[in-house]
Design an enzyme around this catalytic site. Structure first.
Site, PDB file in Angstrom:
ATOM      1  N   SER A   1     -13.710 -37.892 -39.495  1.00  0.00           N
ATOM      2  CA  SER A   1     -12.728 -37.706 -38.426  1.00  0.00           C
ATOM      3  C   SER A   1     -12.647 -36.276 -37.921  1.00  0.00           C
ATOM      4  O   SER A   1     -12.155 -36.039 -36.812  1.00  0.00           O
ATOM      5  CB  SER A   1     -11.347 -38.162 -38.898  1.00  0.00           C
ATOM      6  OG  SER A   1     -10.955 -37.465 -40.069  1.00  0.00           O
TER       7      SER A   1
ATOM      8  N   ASP B   1      -2.343 -32.376 -37.515  1.00  0.00           N
ATOM      9  CA  ASP B   1      -1.669 -33.500 -38.162  1.00  0.00           C
ATOM     10  C   ASP B   1      -1.814 -33.350 -39.674  1.00  0.00           C
ATOM     11  O   ASP B   1      -2.098 -32.264 -40.170  1.00  0.00           O
ATOM     12  CB  ASP B   1      -2.193 -34.849 -37.635  1.00  0.00           C
ATOM     13  CG  ASP B   1      -3.674 -35.081 -37.938  1.00  0.00           C
ATOM     14  OD1 ASP B   1      -4.259 -34.320 -38.746  1.00  0.00           O
ATOM     15  OD2 ASP B   1      -4.260 -36.034 -37.383  1.00  0.00           O
TER      16      ASP B   1
ATOM     17  N   HIS C   1      -5.984 -32.735 -40.129  1.00  0.00           N
ATOM     18  CA  HIS C   1      -6.948 -32.096 -39.234  1.00  0.00           C
ATOM     19  C   HIS C   1      -6.442 -30.790 -38.631  1.00  0.00           C
ATOM     20  O   HIS C   1      -5.248 -30.653 -38.353  1.00  0.00           O
ATOM     21  CB  HIS C   1      -7.308 -33.064 -38.095  1.00  0.00           C
ATOM     22  CG  HIS C   1      -7.758 -34.400 -38.573  1.00  0.00           C
ATOM     23  ND1 HIS C   1      -6.913 -35.493 -38.636  1.00  0.00           N
ATOM     24  CD2 HIS C   1      -8.949 -34.821 -39.044  1.00  0.00           C
ATOM     25  CE1 HIS C   1      -7.571 -36.536 -39.118  1.00  0.00           C
ATOM     26  NE2 HIS C   1      -8.808 -36.149 -39.384  1.00  0.00           N
TER      27      HIS C   1
END
Length: 374
Positions: free
Chosen positions: A48, A338, A341
Site C-alpha cells: 500500500s 493515516d 502511511h
C-alpha cells in the site's frame, strides 16, 4: 505539538543519522528538472505504500478510493494510500517520467505500458499468506506473474535488441516486508508465524523468498533494481495505538524485530551484485530515513510525529482513516497521514533521499547514480 526529542528517540540499530547539512542539501533539490527521461520505464512492485489503485479492482477492504484520500490531489481519491502523492509518484517526477499506471486498470494497455506499470497491491507481502485478513491482494508472487504478462506484451512492441536494451535501462522498484510483519508476524491471533519462527528465522524466511524473485528479475533481463527496506514500524500510529509503550514513544520491541530483516536485505544486495554481472541492486535505507525525520522533525518542517492526520482513537491510529472523515488541516506538518502511511510531504523527503542521498540512504549508489550506469 511540542515534541520531546529525548522521548521520541528512535533506535535505528547502528545506522548513522544524516547530518543537518546533508538534510539541507536534500531539501533544496529541485522537485522536477525538465529534460529527457532518465530511464525508459519504471516497474513497481509492492504494497500500500506504493499502490496506485490496483486494489480498486479487487475484492478487498484494503482500499483508498474514497475521500479524504487524495484530498491534496484535487480531491480525487485514486486508490493511493496518501493525502496526495506516493513515494513512487514523486520518484517518477525526479526520473522525469509519468507515474506508472496500475496493472489492474483495464485501460493500462497498448502504448500506456511503454513507460512502466505499477503492480503494487495494498496488504501484499513477500509471503502469499500475509495480509489475507484484508481479503484480495496481489502478493509478491502474483505481482511477478503480472509483470511477466506485461513484459510479454512489450516484447511484441519492439525489436529483440531494443527490448533487451529497454529492459537493461529500465528501473524496477520493490517495496515489500511491512505486511509480513504488521499483517502476519505481529498478529498472533490470526497467524502462527510468531509461534513457529523466532524473529531471525522469520526474517531469513522472508529473505529467501525475496531473493528468489529478485534473481528472477535478473533472468528476465532487468538490470536496475531498487529495494527499500522496512521502515521503523514500531513508530507508526497503528503500533503506537496498541498501548504497549507510552503514546509518545515508539514500540521498541517491534523495531528490534525488524533489524534482522533490514540488515539481511542489505547483505542480500551485496550478494546479488556479486553474482549478477551487468546489474545493480540497491538497498534503500527507509528505516534510517524515517528515523532521522522522527528524531529531527523541525529540520524537515514537521511538528507532529506520533499520531495520524486522519484516524480515530489513541494516536489517531486505532482505526485508520474512514470515508469522508475530516483530516487535520495542516497536513504538511504531519509525518503520518493515516494509521500506516506517510503524508505526501514525508514521501517527498523519502523520494529525494533515495534519489540524491549518500550511501547511508541508498547503498551502494543512489537512484540518480543508478540511472547513469550502463
Amino acid at each position: 505539538m511540542n515534541t520531546n526529542r529525548k522521548k521520541m528517540k528512535v533506535h535505528i540499530g547502528g545506522y548513522v543519522l544524516i547530518l543537518a547539512l546533508t538534510v539541507s542539501v536534500i531539501l533544496q533539490q529541485p522537485e522536477l528538472v525538465t529534460g529527457q527521461a532518465r530511464v525508459p520505464a519504471m516497474f513497481v512492485l509492492g504494497d500500500s505504500l506504493v499502490d496506485a489503485g490496483n486494489n480498486n479492482f479487487l475484492q478487498t477492504v484494503a482500499r483508498a478510493n474514497f475521500l479524504p484520500y487524495g484530498i491534496d490531489m484535487n480531491y480525487q481519491p485514486t486508490g493511493r494510500f496518501s493525502n496526495g502523492l506516493t513515494f513512487i509518484d514523486l520518484l517518477a517526477r525526479l526520473l522525469e517520467i509519468p507515474s506508472p499506471p496500475p496493472f489492474a486498470d483495464p485501460t493500462t494497455s497498448g502504448n500506456r505500458i511503454l513507460q512502466g506499470v505499477n503492480y503494487a497491491s495494498a496488504a501484499a507481502g513477500i509471503l502469499d499468506v500475509s495480509g489475507y485478513n484484508y481479503g484480495g491482494r496481489f502478493s509478491l508472487n502474483q505481482q511477478m506473474v503480472n509483470l511477466e504478462t506485461t513484459l510479454s506484451q512489450l516484447r511484441t512492441m519492439m525489436s529483440p535488441q531494443n527490448f533487451t536494451d529497454y529492459l537493461a535501462r529500465s528501473l524496477v522498484v520493490l517495496v515489500f516486508g511491512s505486511n509480513d510483519y504488521i499483517n502476519n508476524y505481529l498478529m498472533p491471533n490470526l497467524y502462527d508465524s510468531s509461534i513457529r519462527f523466532r524473529p531471525p528465522d522469520f526474517a531469513n524466511l522472508l529473505l529467501s523468498q525475496y531473493a528468489r524473485q529478485l534473481l528472477t528479475l535478473y533472468s528476465l533481463g532487468l538490470r536496475k533494481i531498487f529495494i527499500p527496506g522496512v521502515a521503523p514500524l514500531g513508530c507508526i500510529p497503528n503500533q503506537r495505538a496498541r498501548g504497549i509503550s507510552p503514546p509518545d514513544r515508539c514500540v521498541d520491541s517491534v523495531n528490534q524485530i525488524l533489524g534482522t530483516f533490514n540488515q539481511g536485505l542489505k547483505s542480500l544486495v551485496d550478494q546479488l551484485n556479486q553474482r549478477s554481472p551487468g546489474a545493480i541492486y540497491v538497498y534503500g535505507n527507509t528505516y534510517s530515513a524515517i528515523g532521522d525525520i522522527l528524531n529531527n522533525p523541525a529540520a524537515y518542517g514537521f511538528s507532529v510525529v506520533d499520531r495520524a492526520c486522519c484516524g480515530i482513537g489513541r494516536n489517531q491510529g486505532q482505526i485508520t482513516c474512514l470515508p469522508l472523515q475530516t483530516p487535520c488541516p495542516n497536513r504538511n506538518q504531519y509525518v503520518f497521514w493515516d494509521a500506516f502511511h506517510p503524508t505526501q510531504t514525508a514521501n517527498s523527503i523519502l523520494a529525494r533521499r533515495a534519489f540524491y542521498g549518500p550511501p547511508s540512504d541508498a547503498y551502494p549508489v543512489n537512484v540518480q547514480q543508478m540511472t547513469l550506469l550502463h
